[in-house]
Design a protein around this motif. Structure first.
Motif, PDB file in Angstrom:
ATOM      1  N   ASN A  30       6.350   0.023   1.844  1.00  0.00           N
ATOM      2  CA  ASN A  30       6.255  -1.429   2.033  1.00  0.00           C
ATOM      3  C   ASN A  30       5.966  -2.126   0.709  1.00  0.00           C
ATOM      4  N   ARG A  36      12.687  -1.574  -4.610  1.00  0.00           N
ATOM      5  CA  ARG A  36      11.808  -1.555  -3.449  1.00  0.00           C
ATOM      6  C   ARG A  36      11.681  -0.144  -2.911  1.00  0.00           C
ATOM      7  N   ASN A  49      10.819   1.031   0.750  1.00  0.00           N
ATOM      8  CA  ASN A  49      10.513   0.606   2.107  1.00  0.00           C
ATOM      9  C   ASN A  49       9.507   1.522   2.800  1.00  0.00           C
ATOM     10  N   SER A  88      11.190  -3.426   6.060  1.00  0.00           N
ATOM     11  CA  SER A  88      12.453  -2.872   5.593  1.00  0.00           C
ATOM     12  C   SER A  88      13.659  -3.712   5.980  1.00  0.00           C
ATOM     13  N   SER A 116      17.584  -5.949   1.980  1.00  0.00           N
ATOM     14  CA  SER A 116      16.647  -5.135   2.754  1.00  0.00           C
ATOM     15  C   SER A 116      16.678  -3.654   2.406  1.00  0.00           C
ATOM     16  N   PHE A 117      17.860  -3.127   2.136  1.00  0.00           N
ATOM     17  CA  PHE A 117      17.970  -1.719   1.791  1.00  0.00           C
ATOM     18  C   PHE A 117      18.439  -1.500   0.358  1.00  0.00           C
TER      19      PHE A 117
END
Length: 124
Positions: A77, A72, A74, A30, A53-54
């Motif tokens: 994954n 994505r 997180n 993440s 990432s977020f």
């Protein structure tokens, strides 16, 4: 070290859609930026899309804007690339990659881990 496995590639007619998935290992996934790159026959690998990432920052190469969507999850994954309105020019091996601290999201040199690639073939 992050291990990545792509899936979802295949053969599709022009105008069709595919959804690529990238499964990542590691508890710190993440915190990593993620990107998709591709390599067409006889060409160098090129940037396709990236996500922070977020998910607050997203980038696309001009030729896929409005057609591709990177996302994505997180908690799972996972990174995804939804590809719509596919064109023969999109034919390539698509690679998922992650970066711990990318200087720029569009440079492959920024990425630390790479998947094995998945073939996408778009027929006319």
């Amino acid at each position: 070290q992050v291990q990545l496995v792509e899936s979802g590639g295949g053969l599709v007619q022009a105008g069709g859609s595919l959804r690529l998935s990238c499964a990542a290992s590691g508890r710190t996934f993440s915190t990593y930026a993620a990107g998709w790159f591709r390599r067409a026959p006889g060409k160098e690998r090129e940037f396709v899309a990236a996500i922070s990432s977020f998910g607050s920052r997203i980038y696309y190469r001009d030729s896929v804007k409005g057609r591709f969507t990177i996302s994505r999850d997180n908690a799972k994954n996972a990174v995804y690339l939804q590809m719509n309105s596919l064109e023969p020019e999109d034919t390539a091996v698509y690679y998922c990659a992650t970066a711990r601290s990318p200087g720029t999201y569009v440079r492959e040199q920024s990425y630390d881990s790479w998947g094995q690639g998945t073939q996408v073939t778009v027929s006319s």
